[in-house]
Design a protein around this motif. Structure first.
Motif, PDB file in Angstrom:
ATOM      1  N   ALA A  78      10.773 -17.545  -1.994  1.00  0.00           N
ATOM      2  CA  ALA A  78       9.626 -17.181  -1.719  1.00  0.00           C
ATOM      3  C   ALA A  78       9.078 -16.211  -0.301  1.00  0.00           C
ATOM      4  O   ALA A  78       8.653 -15.317  -0.694  1.00  0.00           O
ATOM      5  N   ALA A  79       9.506 -16.679   0.296  1.00  0.00           N
ATOM      6  CA  ALA A  79       9.199 -16.794   1.569  1.00  0.00           C
ATOM      7  C   ALA A  79      10.106 -14.811   1.168  1.00  0.00           C
ATOM      8  O   ALA A  79       9.016 -13.870   1.953  1.00  0.00           O
ATOM      9  N   LEU A  80      10.847 -14.266   0.583  1.00  0.00           N
ATOM     10  CA  LEU A  80      11.187 -13.392   0.656  1.00  0.00           C
ATOM     11  C   LEU A  80      10.367 -12.410  -0.412  1.00  0.00           C
ATOM     12  O   LEU A  80      10.093 -11.331  -0.326  1.00  0.00           O
ATOM     13  N   THR A  81       9.390 -13.251  -1.410  1.00  0.00           N
ATOM     14  CA  THR A  81       9.014 -12.491  -2.578  1.00  0.00           C
ATOM     15  C   THR A  81       7.550 -11.897  -1.816  1.00  0.00           C
ATOM     16  O   THR A  81       7.824 -10.722  -2.079  1.00  0.00           O
ATOM     17  N   VAL A  82       7.210 -13.055  -0.751  1.00  0.00           N
ATOM     18  CA  VAL A  82       6.409 -12.536   0.056  1.00  0.00           C
ATOM     19  C   VAL A  82       6.465 -11.083   0.905  1.00  0.00           C
ATOM     20  O   VAL A  82       5.993 -10.860   0.854  1.00  0.00           O
ATOM     21  N   TRP A  83       7.263 -11.310   1.947  1.00  0.00           N
ATOM     22  CA  TRP A  83       8.159 -10.665   2.572  1.00  0.00           C
ATOM     23  C   TRP A  83       7.997  -9.107   2.285  1.00  0.00           C
ATOM     24  O   TRP A  83       7.617  -7.625   2.213  1.00  0.00           O
ATOM     25  N   SER A  84       7.965  -8.902   0.595  1.00  0.00           N
ATOM     26  CA  SER A  84       9.142  -8.314   0.402  1.00  0.00           C
ATOM     27  C   SER A  84       6.953  -7.228   0.074  1.00  0.00           C
ATOM     28  O   SER A  84       7.567  -6.123  -0.440  1.00  0.00           O
ATOM     29  N   ALA A  85       6.368  -7.462  -0.465  1.00  0.00           N
ATOM     30  CA  ALA A  85       5.499  -7.314  -1.242  1.00  0.00           C
ATOM     31  C   ALA A  85       4.240  -6.818  -0.083  1.00  0.00           C
ATOM     32  O   ALA A  85       3.335  -5.698  -0.054  1.00  0.00           O
ATOM     33  N   THR A  86       4.171  -7.655   1.196  1.00  0.00           N
ATOM     34  CA  THR A  86       3.574  -6.946   2.478  1.00  0.00           C
ATOM     35  C   THR A  86       4.047  -5.755   2.860  1.00  0.00           C
ATOM     36  O   THR A  86       3.529  -5.152   3.259  1.00  0.00           O
ATOM     37  N   ALA A  87       5.289  -6.018   2.549  1.00  0.00           N
ATOM     38  CA  ALA A  87       6.234  -5.067   3.216  1.00  0.00           C
ATOM     39  C   ALA A  87       5.842  -3.509   2.367  1.00  0.00           C
ATOM     40  O   ALA A  87       5.504  -2.353   2.843  1.00  0.00           O
ATOM     41  N   GLN A  88       5.569  -3.758   0.808  1.00  0.00           N
ATOM     42  CA  GLN A  88       5.741  -2.575   0.776  1.00  0.00           C
ATOM     43  C   GLN A  88       4.053  -1.953   0.088  1.00  0.00           C
ATOM     44  O   GLN A  88       3.525  -1.262   0.300  1.00  0.00           O
ATOM     45  N   ASP A  89       3.367  -3.380   0.008  1.00  0.00           N
ATOM     46  CA  ASP A  89       2.060  -3.011   0.469  1.00  0.00           C
ATOM     47  C   ASP A  89       1.703  -1.798   2.613  1.00  0.00           C
ATOM     48  O   ASP A  89       0.765  -1.106   2.422  1.00  0.00           O
ATOM     49  N   THR A  90       2.436  -2.575   3.140  1.00  0.00           N
ATOM     50  CA  THR A  90       1.912  -1.618   4.807  1.00  0.00           C
ATOM     51  C   THR A  90       2.898  -1.021   4.281  1.00  0.00           C
ATOM     52  O   THR A  90       2.405   0.090   4.595  1.00  0.00           O
ATOM     53  N   ALA A  91       4.046  -0.483   3.552  1.00  0.00           N
ATOM     54  CA  ALA A  91       4.038   1.182   3.822  1.00  0.00           C
ATOM     55  C   ALA A  91       3.477   2.121   2.673  1.00  0.00           C
ATOM     56  O   ALA A  91       2.806   3.167   3.133  1.00  0.00           O
ATOM     57  N   ALA A  92       2.872   1.561   1.503  1.00  0.00           N
ATOM     58  CA  ALA A  92       1.400   1.975   1.160  1.00  0.00           C
ATOM     59  C   ALA A  92       0.186   2.759   1.880  1.00  0.00           C
ATOM     60  O   ALA A  92       0.068   3.556   1.415  1.00  0.00           O
ATOM     61  N   THR A  93       0.109   1.963   2.687  1.00  0.00           N
ATOM     62  CA  THR A  93      -1.160   1.642   3.274  1.00  0.00           C
ATOM     63  C   THR A  93      -0.688   2.883   4.465  1.00  0.00           C
ATOM     64  O   THR A  93      -1.754   3.874   5.137  1.00  0.00           O
ATOM     65  N   TYR A  94       0.450   2.872   4.978  1.00  0.00           N
ATOM     66  CA  TYR A  94       0.948   4.178   6.025  1.00  0.00           C
ATOM     67  C   TYR A  94       0.581   5.416   5.241  1.00  0.00           C
ATOM     68  O   TYR A  94       0.762   5.844   6.279  1.00  0.00           O
ATOM     69  N   ALA A  95       1.575   5.226   3.901  1.00  0.00           N
ATOM     70  CA  ALA A  95       1.605   6.705   3.615  1.00  0.00           C
ATOM     71  C   ALA A  95       0.274   6.467   2.748  1.00  0.00           C
ATOM     72  O   ALA A  95       0.245   8.433   2.986  1.00  0.00           O
ATOM     73  N   ALA A  96      -0.714   6.266   2.805  1.00  0.00           N
ATOM     74  CA  ALA A  96      -2.520   6.739   2.718  1.00  0.00           C
ATOM     75  C   ALA A  96      -3.172   7.631   3.247  1.00  0.00           C
ATOM     76  O   ALA A  96      -3.479   8.303   3.479  1.00  0.00           O
ATOM     77  N   ALA A  97      -2.422   6.255   4.551  1.00  0.00           N
ATOM     78  CA  ALA A  97      -3.306   6.605   6.498  1.00  0.00           C
ATOM     79  C   ALA A  97      -3.088   7.701   6.382  1.00  0.00           C
ATOM     80  O   ALA A  97      -3.795   9.138   7.112  1.00  0.00           O
ATOM     81  N   ARG A  98      -1.160   9.049   6.007  1.00  0.00           N
ATOM     82  CA  ARG A  98      -0.593   9.738   7.170  1.00  0.00           C
ATOM     83  C   ARG A  98      -1.568  10.505   5.744  1.00  0.00           C
ATOM     84  O   ARG A  98      -1.607  11.994   6.374  1.00  0.00           O
ATOM     85  N   GLN A  99      -1.752  10.347   4.837  1.00  0.00           N
ATOM     86  CA  GLN A  99      -2.159  11.334   3.828  1.00  0.00           C
ATOM     87  C   GLN A  99      -3.584  12.007   4.081  1.00  0.00           C
ATOM     88  O   GLN A  99      -3.564  13.461   4.401  1.00  0.00           O
ATOM     89  N   GLN A 100      -3.920  11.055   4.831  1.00  0.00           N
ATOM     90  CA  GLN A 100      -5.554  11.357   5.459  1.00  0.00           C
ATOM     91  C   GLN A 100      -5.604  12.516   6.141  1.00  0.00           C
ATOM     92  O   GLN A 100      -6.114  13.515   6.816  1.00  0.00           O
ATOM     93  N   LEU A 101      -4.408  11.885   7.772  1.00  0.00           N
ATOM     94  CA  LEU A 101      -4.511  12.497   9.159  1.00  0.00           C
ATOM     95  C   LEU A 101      -3.475  13.710   8.968  1.00  0.00           C
ATOM     96  O   LEU A 101      -3.641  14.337   9.884  1.00  0.00           O
ATOM     97  N   ASN A 102      -2.647  13.459   8.236  1.00  0.00           N
ATOM     98  CA  ASN A 102      -1.533  14.113   8.427  1.00  0.00           C
ATOM     99  C   ASN A 102      -0.604  15.288   6.866  1.00  0.00           C
ATOM    100  O   ASN A 102       0.214  15.792   6.605  1.00  0.00           O
ATOM    101  N   GLY A 103      -1.837  15.333   6.109  1.00  0.00           N
ATOM    102  CA  GLY A 103      -1.852  16.223   4.873  1.00  0.00           C
ATOM    103  C   GLY A 103      -1.822  17.583   4.671  1.00  0.00           C
ATOM    104  O   GLY A 103      -2.537  18.169   6.036  1.00  0.00           O
ATOM    105  N   ASN A 104      -1.417  17.826   4.108  1.00  0.00           N
ATOM    106  CA  ASN A 104      -1.016  19.884   4.385  1.00  0.00           C
ATOM    107  C   ASN A 104      -2.719  20.713   4.684  1.00  0.00           C
ATOM    108  O   ASN A 104      -3.629  20.310   4.555  1.00  0.00           O
ATOM    109  N   GLY A 105      -2.200  21.108   5.957  1.00  0.00           N
ATOM    110  CA  GLY A 105      -3.351  21.735   6.234  1.00  0.00           C
ATOM    111  C   GLY A 105      -4.439  20.786   7.277  1.00  0.00           C
ATOM    112  O   GLY A 105      -5.438  21.809   7.913  1.00  0.00           O
TER     113      GLY A 105
END
Length: 300
Positions: free
Chosen positions: A10-37
């Motif tokens: 259960a702990a690993l499942t929660v950790w995996s979901a949190t890690a995926q959410d964090t990765a998605a958050t970071y990717a979206a933020a990078r798109q806003q701040l470091n996107g093309n142009g």
């Protein structure tokens, strides 16, 4: 045994979901701040110990993989910005400050006997700069950096980003009038840049940054009792500093207030608390960006 395995799963499942959410958050933020142009610039306000909060915010950006293309700073923001632009990580800068015992007011505000217009001596801070950034050159920094100083000969803000005398300009940017002596560079007297601009986003915009983040400090300001006249003077000083900050926030793509509770600008020994406040603000900022619709490539 089965119960233990279930809890681990259960702990690993929660950790995996949190890690995926964090990765998605970071990717979206990078798109806003470091996107093309996009060219990202970050402006760091001054404010003595308040400037330590910038380190936590920068740490959050680093963890998200956000690339900063240009930096600017005033006063303590200039000191933090210089070290970061030189290639030091935010946590490494904290370690340097602790190693050099710059958490003590007596290390920063050493009594000045030079009779040069300052009550305190900034030599220890300048020595630390020279030790860790020995090239003393803007052009040798890894990230283009703009240091805001107040030119007292011509009564104007100056944004220095090239040439030698990096240490001199940065120390001038943090030379509060009457507390520290003005710094003469090439026959011009310079003092703390906060007098004209405590959030120098303008040089970033002029340099072509089409996405800018302006970091400024927000603290609890209501005081029911003021028992010391010195507090009145300090708060009057803060009013002027705040005006020289807030006037520039609307120029930023993202103006971010780092809330520091009731910490004061002379609480140099609270660097870890300032770092935590900045880090929390950074994480909240990234999460907020991720919740916004992607804007695509920036336009000139």
């Amino acid at each position: 045994m089965k119960q233990i395995l279930f809890l681990i799963a259960a702990a690993l499942t929660v950790w995996s979901a949190t890690a995926q959410d964090t990765a998605a958050t970071y990717a979206a933020a990078r798109q806003q701040l470091n996107g093309n142009g996009t060219t990202l610039g970050v402006a760091l306000c001054g404010g003595s110990a308040f400037g330590y909060a910038h380190l936590g915010f920068l740490q959050a950006l680093d963890e998200a993989g956000v690339r900063i293309d240009r930096l600017s700073g005033t006063s303590m923001g200039a000191i933090v910005g210089m070290f970061y632009a030189a290639g030091y990580s935010p946590r490494a800068i904290v370690d340097i400050i602790k190693e050099e015992r710059m958490l003590k007011k007596t290390r920063i505000f050493r009594l000045n006997f030079k009779h040069d217009g300052g009550l305190a001596d900034y030599d220890r801070m300048r020595g630390m700069m020279a030790k860790y950034v020995p090239h003393n050159s803007f052009d040798s920094l890894k990230i283009p950096f703009y240091c805001c100083v107040a030119d007292m000969n011509h009564l104007r803000p100056v944004y220095v980003s090239t040439g030698d005398k990096l240490k001199e300009y940065v120390s001038a940017s943090a030379s509060v009038p009457r507390v520290f002596a003005p710094v003469m560079i090439d026959s011009v007297y310079y003092v703390d840049g906060y007098i004209f601009n405590n959030l120098p986003v303008e040089p970033l915009i002029e340099a072509g940054c089409n996405v800018t983040i302006g970091l400024y400090i927000q603290r609890d300001t209501v005081m029911e009792r003021i028992d010391d006249p010195g507090i009145i003077a300090s708060r009057a000083f803060n009013v002027n500093s705040n005006l020289c900050t807030l006037d520039h926030v609307p120029l930023c793509t993202h103006g971010v207030a780092i809330k520091v509770g009731d910490l004061g600008k002379l609480d140099f020994d609270k660097i870890d608390e300032f770092f935590d406040y900045g880090y929390r603000a950074g994480k909240e900022f990234l999460a907020g960006l991720a919740a916004e619709p992607a804007t695509g490539a920036a336009k000139d």
